[in-house]
Motif scaffolding. Sequence first.
Motif, PDB file in Angstrom:
ATOM      1  N   ILE A 167      13.338   1.412  -5.522  1.00 50.04           N
ATOM      2  CA  ILE A 167      13.002   2.686  -6.166  1.00 50.04           C
ATOM      3  C   ILE A 167      14.261   3.552  -6.292  1.00 50.04           C
ATOM      4  O   ILE A 167      14.529   4.146  -7.337  1.00 50.04           O
ATOM      5  CB  ILE A 167      11.887   3.416  -5.381  1.00 50.04           C
ATOM      6  CG1 ILE A 167      10.584   2.619  -5.497  1.00 50.04           C
ATOM      7  CG2 ILE A 167      11.692   4.844  -5.884  1.00 50.04           C
ATOM      8  CD1 ILE A 167       9.477   3.081  -4.574  1.00 50.04           C
ATOM      9  N   TYR A 184       7.266   0.096  -8.630  1.00 50.89           N
ATOM     10  CA  TYR A 184       7.979  -0.590  -7.539  1.00 50.89           C
ATOM     11  C   TYR A 184       7.354  -0.355  -6.162  1.00 50.89           C
ATOM     12  O   TYR A 184       7.942  -0.724  -5.149  1.00 50.89           O
ATOM     13  CB  TYR A 184       9.455  -0.180  -7.551  1.00 50.89           C
ATOM     14  CG  TYR A 184      10.155  -0.704  -8.782  1.00 50.89           C
ATOM     15  CD1 TYR A 184      10.616  -2.019  -8.838  1.00 50.89           C
ATOM     16  CD2 TYR A 184      10.295   0.091  -9.913  1.00 50.89           C
ATOM     17  CE1 TYR A 184      11.216  -2.511  -9.983  1.00 50.89           C
ATOM     18  CE2 TYR A 184      10.901  -0.398 -11.063  1.00 50.89           C
ATOM     19  CZ  TYR A 184      11.359  -1.697 -11.088  1.00 50.89           C
ATOM     20  OH  TYR A 184      11.941  -2.199 -12.226  1.00 50.89           O
ATOM     21  N   SER A 185       6.160   0.235  -6.126  1.00 52.65           N
ATOM     22  CA  SER A 185       5.475   0.435  -4.844  1.00 52.65           C
ATOM     23  C   SER A 185       4.323  -0.563  -4.737  1.00 52.65           C
ATOM     24  O   SER A 185       3.353  -0.458  -5.479  1.00 52.65           O
ATOM     25  CB  SER A 185       4.892   1.848  -4.756  1.00 52.65           C
ATOM     26  OG  SER A 185       5.912   2.794  -4.767  1.00 52.65           O
ATOM     27  N   ASN A 244       8.278   5.104   7.070  1.00 54.96           N
ATOM     28  CA  ASN A 244       8.219   5.013   5.614  1.00 54.96           C
ATOM     29  C   ASN A 244       9.346   5.865   5.055  1.00 54.96           C
ATOM     30  O   ASN A 244      10.177   6.365   5.821  1.00 54.96           O
ATOM     31  CB  ASN A 244       6.811   5.348   5.064  1.00 54.96           C
ATOM     32  CG  ASN A 244       6.242   6.653   5.578  1.00 54.96           C
ATOM     33  OD1 ASN A 244       6.976   7.590   5.856  1.00 54.96           O
ATOM     34  ND2 ASN A 244       4.924   6.715   5.703  1.00 54.96           N
ATOM     35  N   ILE A 275       8.026   4.932  -9.602  1.00 55.82           N
ATOM     36  CA  ILE A 275       7.485   4.783  -8.241  1.00 55.82           C
ATOM     37  C   ILE A 275       6.269   3.858  -8.257  1.00 55.82           C
ATOM     38  O   ILE A 275       6.130   2.977  -7.402  1.00 55.82           O
ATOM     39  CB  ILE A 275       7.146   6.170  -7.644  1.00 55.82           C
ATOM     40  CG1 ILE A 275       8.437   6.975  -7.487  1.00 55.82           C
ATOM     41  CG2 ILE A 275       6.438   6.026  -6.300  1.00 55.82           C
ATOM     42  CD1 ILE A 275       8.226   8.448  -7.219  1.00 55.82           C
ATOM     43  N   VAL A 291       6.810   6.361   0.243  1.00 55.87           N
ATOM     44  CA  VAL A 291       6.679   4.947  -0.124  1.00 55.87           C
ATOM     45  C   VAL A 291       6.991   4.075   1.087  1.00 55.87           C
ATOM     46  O   VAL A 291       7.549   4.539   2.089  1.00 55.87           O
ATOM     47  CB  VAL A 291       7.625   4.560  -1.293  1.00 55.87           C
ATOM     48  CG1 VAL A 291       7.403   5.465  -2.488  1.00 55.87           C
ATOM     49  CG2 VAL A 291       9.091   4.596  -0.860  1.00 55.87           C
ATOM     50  N   ASN A 292       6.660   2.804   0.961  1.00 53.79           N
ATOM     51  CA  ASN A 292       6.967   1.854   2.022  1.00 53.79           C
ATOM     52  C   ASN A 292       8.481   1.654   2.130  1.00 53.79           C
ATOM     53  O   ASN A 292       9.183   1.609   1.114  1.00 53.79           O
ATOM     54  CB  ASN A 292       6.280   0.519   1.705  1.00 53.79           C
ATOM     55  CG  ASN A 292       6.276  -0.427   2.881  1.00 53.79           C
ATOM     56  OD1 ASN A 292       7.288  -1.021   3.226  1.00 53.79           O
ATOM     57  ND2 ASN A 292       5.119  -0.544   3.518  1.00 53.79           N
ATOM     58  N   ASP A 336      10.037  -0.922  -0.132  1.00 55.85           N
ATOM     59  CA  ASP A 336      10.141  -0.627  -1.570  1.00 55.85           C
ATOM     60  C   ASP A 336      11.229   0.411  -1.860  1.00 55.85           C
ATOM     61  O   ASP A 336      11.632   0.578  -3.012  1.00 55.85           O
ATOM     62  CB  ASP A 336       8.795  -0.094  -2.092  1.00 55.85           C
ATOM     63  CG  ASP A 336       7.682  -1.114  -1.940  1.00 55.85           C
ATOM     64  OD1 ASP A 336       7.970  -2.319  -1.999  1.00 55.85           O
ATOM     65  OD2 ASP A 336       6.521  -0.698  -1.757  1.00 55.85           O
ATOM     66  N   GLY A 351      -0.485   2.267   0.542  1.00 56.91           N
ATOM     67  CA  GLY A 351       0.263   2.384  -0.719  1.00 56.91           C
ATOM     68  C   GLY A 351      -0.545   1.903  -1.914  1.00 56.91           C
ATOM     69  O   GLY A 351      -1.748   1.752  -1.795  1.00 56.91           O
ATOM     70  N   GLY A 352       0.229   1.716  -2.965  1.00 56.99           N
ATOM     71  CA  GLY A 352       1.620   1.903  -3.300  1.00 56.99           C
ATOM     72  C   GLY A 352       2.262   3.150  -2.753  1.00 56.99           C
ATOM     73  O   GLY A 352       2.557   3.229  -1.564  1.00 56.99           O
ATOM     74  N   GLY A 353       2.478   4.153  -3.591  1.00 62.53           N
ATOM     75  CA  GLY A 353       3.145   5.361  -3.150  1.00 62.53           C
ATOM     76  C   GLY A 353       2.165   6.524  -3.119  1.00 62.53           C
ATOM     77  O   GLY A 353       1.146   6.490  -3.788  1.00 62.53           O
TER      78      GLY A 353
END
Length: 109
Positions: A16, A63-64, A41, A60, A8-9, A12, A94-96
Amino acid sequence: MKLIMAIVNNDDGPMITAQLNKKGVYTTKIASTGGFLSAGNMTFISGVEDEKVDEVIEIIKAYSRKRTQPVPNLDVPVGQIAGGAVAPAEVLVGGGTIFVLNVESFTRV
Ligand code: 2BA
């Protein structure tokens, strides 16, 4: 049991982490670097019971955020790469990115 690996970023990651902790999901965070953008990341590793997998993926996902990022350090000018393909000036990140693997054995000693 499954092993979830999620990239993920960095921005974020803290939210998470907080949500996984709140739901009682054990996780290990690894500082990682994307091979394409060479940007930092965060990679989560969580061993979870099968019935928890969907819940973790939903957290995930929730919130990504998706964002566009410029592509730095290209070896060739933007718009021209070998073979005539066009290198992008920016990409959607992303997101994830989530992998779910079968766990053969799990031991805590
Ligand atoms: P990066 O490798 O830095 O990639 C960032 C974004 O650049 C990717 O976003 C994708 O939109 C683009 N991209 C990656 N490789 C590319 C290529 N060869 N040509 C053109 N565009 C490319 P995401 O797909 O959302 O990936 C975000 C991060 O997740 C990646 O960072 C990497 O660290 C990881 N990741 C994604 N897919 C993966 C996979 N199949 N295996 C391992 N890690 C992966």
